[in-house]
Design an enzyme around this catalytic site. Structure first.
Site, PDB file in Angstrom:
ATOM      1  N   GLN A 103     -13.109   3.907   1.817  1.00  0.00           N
ATOM      2  CA  GLN A 103     -12.161   4.629   0.953  1.00  0.00           C
ATOM      3  C   GLN A 103     -12.282   4.106  -0.472  1.00  0.00           C
ATOM      4  OE1 GLN A 103      -8.076   5.068   3.047  1.00  0.00           O
ATOM      5  NE2 GLN A 103      -9.076   3.384   4.083  1.00  0.00           N
ATOM      6  N   ASN A 104     -13.011   3.016  -0.659  1.00  0.00           N
ATOM      7  CA  ASN A 104     -13.082   2.379  -1.977  1.00  0.00           C
ATOM      8  C   ASN A 104     -14.052   3.119  -2.886  1.00  0.00           C
ATOM      9  OD1 ASN A 104     -11.425   0.583  -0.755  1.00  0.00           O
ATOM     10  ND2 ASN A 104     -12.950  -1.037  -0.516  1.00  0.00           N
ATOM     11  N   HIS A 121     -13.670   8.651  -0.572  1.00  0.00           N
ATOM     12  CA  HIS A 121     -12.860   9.049  -1.727  1.00  0.00           C
ATOM     13  C   HIS A 121     -13.675   9.091  -3.014  1.00  0.00           C
ATOM     14  CE1 HIS A 121      -8.885   7.809   0.485  1.00  0.00           C
ATOM     15  NE2 HIS A 121      -9.293   9.016   0.805  1.00  0.00           N
ATOM     16  N   CYS A 129     -17.816  17.824 -13.735  1.00  0.00           N
ATOM     17  CA  CYS A 129     -17.148  18.696 -14.702  1.00  0.00           C
ATOM     18  C   CYS A 129     -15.880  19.277 -14.081  1.00  0.00           C
ATOM     19  CB  CYS A 129     -18.107  19.807 -15.119  1.00  0.00           C
ATOM     20  SG  CYS A 129     -17.360  20.900 -16.335  1.00  0.00           S
ATOM     21  N   CYS A 155     -21.259  22.638 -20.418  1.00  0.00           N
ATOM     22  CA  CYS A 155     -20.288  23.688 -20.788  1.00  0.00           C
ATOM     23  C   CYS A 155     -19.186  23.185 -21.716  1.00  0.00           C
ATOM     24  CB  CYS A 155     -19.676  24.293 -19.525  1.00  0.00           C
ATOM     25  SG  CYS A 155     -18.473  23.202 -18.721  1.00  0.00           S
ATOM     26  N   SER A 193      -4.217  -0.111   4.433  1.00  0.00           N
ATOM     27  CA  SER A 193      -2.846   0.000   4.923  1.00  0.00           C
ATOM     28  C   SER A 193      -2.717   1.145   5.921  1.00  0.00           C
ATOM     29  CB  SER A 193      -1.884   0.211   3.746  1.00  0.00           C
ATOM     30  OG  SER A 193      -2.296   1.328   2.984  1.00  0.00           O
ATOM     31  N   ASN A 217      -6.845  -7.404   9.109  1.00  0.00           N
ATOM     32  CA  ASN A 217      -5.896  -7.307   7.984  1.00  0.00           C
ATOM     33  C   ASN A 217      -4.961  -8.507   8.058  1.00  0.00           C
ATOM     34  OD1 ASN A 217      -3.748  -6.333   6.155  1.00  0.00           O
ATOM     35  ND2 ASN A 217      -4.755  -4.345   6.369  1.00  0.00           N
ATOM     36  N   PRO A 218      -4.585  -9.083   6.912  1.00  0.00           N
ATOM     37  CA  PRO A 218      -3.628 -10.205   6.969  1.00  0.00           C
ATOM     38  C   PRO A 218      -2.219  -9.760   7.334  1.00  0.00           C
ATOM     39  CG  PRO A 218      -4.373  -9.818   4.696  1.00  0.00           C
ATOM     40  CD  PRO A 218      -5.100  -8.840   5.558  1.00  0.00           C
ATOM     41  N   GLU A 219      -1.926  -8.454   7.147  1.00  0.00           N
ATOM     42  CA  GLU A 219      -0.568  -7.938   7.410  1.00  0.00           C
ATOM     43  C   GLU A 219      -0.622  -6.890   8.507  1.00  0.00           C
ATOM     44  OE1 GLU A 219       1.974  -8.931   5.486  1.00  0.00           O
ATOM     45  OE2 GLU A 219       0.817  -9.971   3.924  1.00  0.00           O
TER      46      GLU A 219
HETATM   47  C1  BJW Z   1      -6.584  -7.387   2.961  1.00  0.00           C
HETATM   48  C2  BJW Z   1      -6.861  -8.451   2.166  1.00  0.00           C
HETATM   49  C3  BJW Z   1      -7.927  -9.223   2.566  1.00  0.00           C
HETATM   50  C4  BJW Z   1      -5.218  -7.498   1.279  1.00  0.00           C
HETATM   51  N1  BJW Z   1      -8.604  -8.918   3.680  1.00  0.00           N
HETATM   52  N2  BJW Z   1      -7.188  -7.010   4.045  1.00  0.00           N
HETATM   53  C5  BJW Z   1       2.926  13.517   3.500  1.00  0.00           C
HETATM   54  C6  BJW Z   1       3.488  13.710   2.214  1.00  0.00           C
HETATM   55  C7  BJW Z   1       2.675  13.929   1.097  1.00  0.00           C
HETATM   56  C8  BJW Z   1       1.321  13.972   1.222  1.00  0.00           C
HETATM   57  C9  BJW Z   1       0.786  13.764   2.472  1.00  0.00           C
HETATM   58  C10 BJW Z   1       1.578  13.551   3.601  1.00  0.00           C
HETATM   59  N3  BJW Z   1       0.754  13.372   4.670  1.00  0.00           N
HETATM   60  C11 BJW Z   1      -0.488  13.449   4.238  1.00  0.00           C
HETATM   61  C12 BJW Z   1      -0.487  13.705   2.907  1.00  0.00           C
HETATM   62  C13 BJW Z   1      -1.608  13.867   2.040  1.00  0.00           C
HETATM   63  C14 BJW Z   1      -2.072  12.614   1.313  1.00  0.00           C
HETATM   64  C15 BJW Z   1      -1.547  11.354   1.976  1.00  0.00           C
HETATM   65  O1  BJW Z   1      -2.132  10.828   2.895  1.00  0.00           O
HETATM   66  N4  BJW Z   1      -0.425  10.838   1.465  1.00  0.00           N
HETATM   67  C16 BJW Z   1       0.218   9.673   2.077  1.00  0.00           C
HETATM   68  C17 BJW Z   1       0.208   8.512   1.075  1.00  0.00           C
HETATM   69  C18 BJW Z   1       1.602  10.074   2.479  1.00  0.00           C
HETATM   70  N5  BJW Z   1      -3.519  12.702   1.382  1.00  0.00           N
HETATM   71  C19 BJW Z   1      -4.214  13.412   0.513  1.00  0.00           C
HETATM   72  O2  BJW Z   1      -3.680  14.029  -0.401  1.00  0.00           O
HETATM   73  C20 BJW Z   1      -5.700  13.469   0.751  1.00  0.00           C
HETATM   74  N6  BJW Z   1      -6.151  14.814   0.747  1.00  0.00           N
HETATM   75  C21 BJW Z   1      -5.686  15.727   1.614  1.00  0.00           C
HETATM   76  O3  BJW Z   1      -4.875  15.485   2.490  1.00  0.00           O
HETATM   77  O4  BJW Z   1      -6.246  16.959   1.427  1.00  0.00           O
HETATM   78  C22 BJW Z   1      -5.781  18.049   2.221  1.00  0.00           C
HETATM   79  C23 BJW Z   1      -6.257  19.315   1.556  1.00  0.00           C
HETATM   80  C24 BJW Z   1      -6.978  20.237   2.301  1.00  0.00           C
HETATM   81  C25 BJW Z   1      -7.403  21.417   1.693  1.00  0.00           C
HETATM   82  C26 BJW Z   1      -7.121  21.653   0.361  1.00  0.00           C
HETATM   83  C27 BJW Z   1      -6.410  20.735  -0.385  1.00  0.00           C
HETATM   84  C28 BJW Z   1      -5.975  19.556   0.222  1.00  0.00           C
HETATM   85  C29 BJW Z   1      -6.438  12.747  -0.364  1.00  0.00           C
HETATM   86  C30 BJW Z   1      -6.069  11.311  -0.460  1.00  0.00           C
HETATM   87  C31 BJW Z   1      -6.753  10.701  -1.680  1.00  0.00           C
HETATM   88  C32 BJW Z   1      -6.360   9.250  -1.898  1.00  0.00           C
HETATM   89  N7  BJW Z   1      -6.812   8.844  -3.175  1.00  0.00           N
HETATM   90  C33 BJW Z   1      -6.693   7.431  -3.552  1.00  0.00           C
HETATM   91  C34 BJW Z   1      -7.231   7.280  -4.984  1.00  0.00           C
HETATM   92  C35 BJW Z   1      -8.776   7.362  -4.963  1.00  0.00           C
HETATM   93  C36 BJW Z   1      -9.366   7.241  -6.322  1.00  0.00           C
HETATM   94  C37 BJW Z   1      -9.050   5.955  -7.013  1.00  0.00           C
HETATM   95  O5  BJW Z   1      -9.359   4.855  -6.517  1.00  0.00           O
HETATM   96  O6  BJW Z   1      -8.489   6.028  -8.094  1.00  0.00           O
HETATM   97  O7  BJW Z   1      -7.449   6.640  -2.643  1.00  0.00           O
HETATM   98  S1  BJW Z   1      -5.028   6.779  -3.400  1.00  0.00           S
HETATM   99  C38 BJW Z   1      -5.527   5.211  -2.775  1.00  0.00           C
HETATM  100  O8  BJW Z   1      -5.103   5.059  -1.396  1.00  0.00           O
HETATM  101  C39 BJW Z   1      -7.063   5.247  -2.751  1.00  0.00           C
HETATM  102  C40 BJW Z   1      -7.352   4.497  -1.491  1.00  0.00           C
HETATM  103  O9  BJW Z   1      -8.669   4.779  -1.063  1.00  0.00           O
HETATM  104  C41 BJW Z   1      -6.281   4.982  -0.574  1.00  0.00           C
HETATM  105  C42 BJW Z   1      -6.033   4.074   0.604  1.00  0.00           C
HETATM  106  O10 BJW Z   1      -5.590   2.804   0.175  1.00  0.00           O
HETATM  107  P1  BJW Z   1      -6.061   1.495   0.950  1.00  0.00           P
HETATM  108  O11 BJW Z   1      -7.500   1.311   0.800  1.00  0.00           O
HETATM  109  O12 BJW Z   1      -5.526   1.518   2.320  1.00  0.00           O
HETATM  110  O13 BJW Z   1      -5.365   0.350   0.065  1.00  0.00           O
HETATM  111  P2  BJW Z   1      -3.885  -0.246   0.175  1.00  0.00           P
HETATM  112  O14 BJW Z   1      -3.611  -0.930  -1.102  1.00  0.00           O
HETATM  113  O15 BJW Z   1      -2.909   0.766   0.630  1.00  0.00           O
HETATM  114  O16 BJW Z   1      -3.981  -1.320   1.340  1.00  0.00           O
HETATM  115  C43 BJW Z   1      -4.718  -2.510   1.172  1.00  0.00           C
HETATM  116  C44 BJW Z   1      -4.657  -3.277   2.471  1.00  0.00           C
HETATM  117  O17 BJW Z   1      -5.502  -4.410   2.343  1.00  0.00           O
HETATM  118  C45 BJW Z   1      -3.266  -3.790   2.839  1.00  0.00           C
HETATM  119  O18 BJW Z   1      -2.969  -3.452   4.183  1.00  0.00           O
HETATM  120  C46 BJW Z   1      -3.381  -5.320   2.705  1.00  0.00           C
HETATM  121  O19 BJW Z   1      -2.617  -6.043   3.661  1.00  0.00           O
HETATM  122  C47 BJW Z   1      -4.854  -5.509   2.951  1.00  0.00           C
HETATM  123  N8  BJW Z   1      -5.443  -6.719   2.372  1.00  0.00           N
HETATM  124  N9  BJW Z   1      -5.935  -8.454   1.086  1.00  0.00           N
HETATM  125  C48 BJW Z   1      -8.200  -7.817   4.379  1.00  0.00           C
HETATM  126  N10 BJW Z   1      -8.275 -10.323   1.837  1.00  0.00           N
END
Ligand code: BJW
Length: 259
Positions: A103-104, A121, A129, A155, A193, A217-219
Site C-alpha cells: 500500500q506504500n 496505491h 495528467c 495538454c 492498520s 505489527n507491534p499493536e
Molecule cells: C509497525 C511499525 C513497525 C508502526 N513494524 N508495524 C466507509 C466510509 C467511508 C469510506 C469507506 C468506507 N469503507 C470503505 C471506504 C472506502 C475507503 C476506505 O477504506 N476508508 C476507510 C478509512 C474507512 N477506501 C477507498 O476510498 C479506496 N477506494 C475505494 O474504495 O474505491 C471504490 C471505488 C470503486 C469504483 C469507483 C470509485 C471508487 C481507496 C483508498 C486509498 C487510500 N489512500 C491512502 C493514500 C495513498 C497515497 C499517499 O500515500 O498519499 O493510502 S490513505 C493511507 O491509508 C494510504 C495507505 O496506503 C493506507 C493504509 O494505511 P496503512 O499502511 O495501514 O498505515 P497506517 O498508518 O494506518 O498503519 C500503520 C501500521 O503500522 C499501524 O498498525 C502501526 O501499529 C504499524 N507499525 N510501526 C510494523 N516498526
C-alpha cells in the site's frame, strides 16, 4: 503439552512451501523514518485526509496538495530501505511464487531490490495528467518542483501524483493481480492498520482460499482477530527473527539430506 512457539510454527510452514504473498503498509517503512498515517506521529494526526488525499481536495486546491506531496517526497528521498525491505527482497528471490502487494507509495521495496511488487496505491514518484489527456507524463519529481501544480507537457493540464486517493478505485489490473496473489500458502499482513479497503479485504480473501494468515505489527489491529498467527512487535525485529528461524530449519534439513 506446551504449544509451539508461533514464530517457529510460521518458520516451519515457510520452510516447506513455495507460494508466499505479503501485504505491507506504512509500518514497514517506519524504521526508515517514513511517517505512518495513523500511528503516534502519523500524518493523519496533523493533516486532514479530506483536504489532501481526495480528488475533491485536488480540484479545490491543487497547489496545497502538491506542496504536501512535494514535502513528503523530499522526506522519503532522504530515507533508505530497512531490514524489513531487505528480508522481503531476499524472499522475492528465494520463493518461486512470491508476490508483494504494497500500500506504500514510497518505492522502498523496489529500492531494496524486491521482485514482483504490486503498487496497490500507486507511487509518489510518478505523475499523471489530471486534465484532458489523462496520460502518464515523465517528470523528475525527486527535486522540489519550481511551479505548482506542474503542467502536462502534452495538454498543459495539471499533473497529479499517481497515487490512489480516498474515493478512487484501485487500478483494475493491479486489483486483479492482487486478488490472484491471495491464492497462496502463507499470506502476511505487515505494518498496516488494516482499516483501508479494498486492501484490508485481501487477508480475508487469502484465509477463505486456504492460506495460513500471519500478521506482524507491534499493536493489535483490525486484522489481528482474523489471522491464524499474530506476531507482535516491530516488523524489522520480528521478520529478522523469522527469517533466521527459516534459514536454520532449511539449513538443518539440507544438512540431514546430505548426510
Ligand atoms: C509497525 C511499525 C513497525 C508502526 N513494524 N508495524 C466507509 C466510509 C467511508 C469510506 C469507506 C468506507 N469503507 C470503505 C471506504 C472506502 C475507503 C476506505 O477504506 N476508508 C476507510 C478509512 C474507512 N477506501 C477507498 O476510498 C479506496 N477506494 C475505494 O474504495 O474505491 C471504490 C471505488 C470503486 C469504483 C469507483 C470509485 C471508487 C481507496 C483508498 C486509498 C487510500 N489512500 C491512502 C493514500 C495513498 C497515497 C499517499 O500515500 O498519499 O493510502 S490513505 C493511507 O491509508 C494510504 C495507505 O496506503 C493506507 C493504509 O494505511 P496503512 O499502511 O495501514 O498505515 P497506517 O498508518 O494506518 O498503519 C500503520 C501500521 O503500522 C499501524 O498498525 C502501526 O501499529 C504499524 N507499525 N510501526 C510494523 N516498526
Amino acid at each position: 503439552m506446551p504449544s509451539l512457539d508461533p514464530t517457529l510454527r510460521v518458520a516451519r510452514r515457510l520452510a516447506e512451501i513455495e507460494r508466499v504473498t505479503v501485504l505491507t503498509g506504512a509500518g514497514v517503512s517506519a524504521a526508515s523514518g517514513v511517517p505512518t498515517f495513523r500511528g503516534r506521529d502519523g500524518l493523519w494526526r496533523t493533516f486532514r485526509p479530506e483536504e489532501l488525499a481526495t480528488p475533491h481536495a485536488f480540484a479545490r486546491d491543487p497547489r496545497l496538495v502538491w506542496e504536501w506531496y512535494d514535502w513528503r517526497r523530499q522526506r522519503i528521498a532522504a530515507c533508505s530501505p530497512n531490514r524489513v525491505h531487505e528480508v522481503l527482497a531476499e524472499w522475492s528471490r528465494r520463493y518461486p511464487r512470491f508476490r508483494l502487494i504494497t500500500q506504500n507509495v514510497d518505492g522502498l521495496h523496489e529500492r531494496a531490490g524486491t521482485q514482483h511488487v504490486l503498487r496497490y496505491h500507486g507511487s509518489i514518484w510518478d505523475v499523471r495528467c489530471a486534465g484532458g489527456c489523462a496520460r502518464d507524463a515523465w517528470l523528475d519529481v525527486r527535486v522540489p518542483l519550481p511551479d505548482l501544480p506542474p503542467r502536462c507537457p502534452r495538454c498543459d493540464g495539471p499533473l497529479r501524483p499517481d497515487v490512489v486517493w480516498f474515493g478512487e478505485p484501485v487500478d483494475p489490473r493491479v486489483a486483479a493481480l492482487a486478488r490472484d496473489a491471495t491464492l497462496c500458502d502463507v499470506f502476511f499482513t505487515i505494518g498496516t492498520s488494516a482499516v483501508v479497503y479494498p486492501a484490508a479485504g485481501l487477508a480475508h480473501e487469502a484465509r477463505a482460499r486456504g492460506a495460513m494468515t500471519v500478521e506482524i505489527n507491534p499493536e493489535p489491529t483490525e486484522a489481528t482477530a482474523l489471522v491464524d498467527v499474530a506476531l507482535q512487535g516491530p516488523a524489522e525485529d520480528v521478520l529478522d527473527a523469522l527469517d533466521r528461524a527459516v534459514c536454520k530449519i532449511a539449513g538443518s534439513s539440507s544438512a540431514r539430506g546430505a548426510s
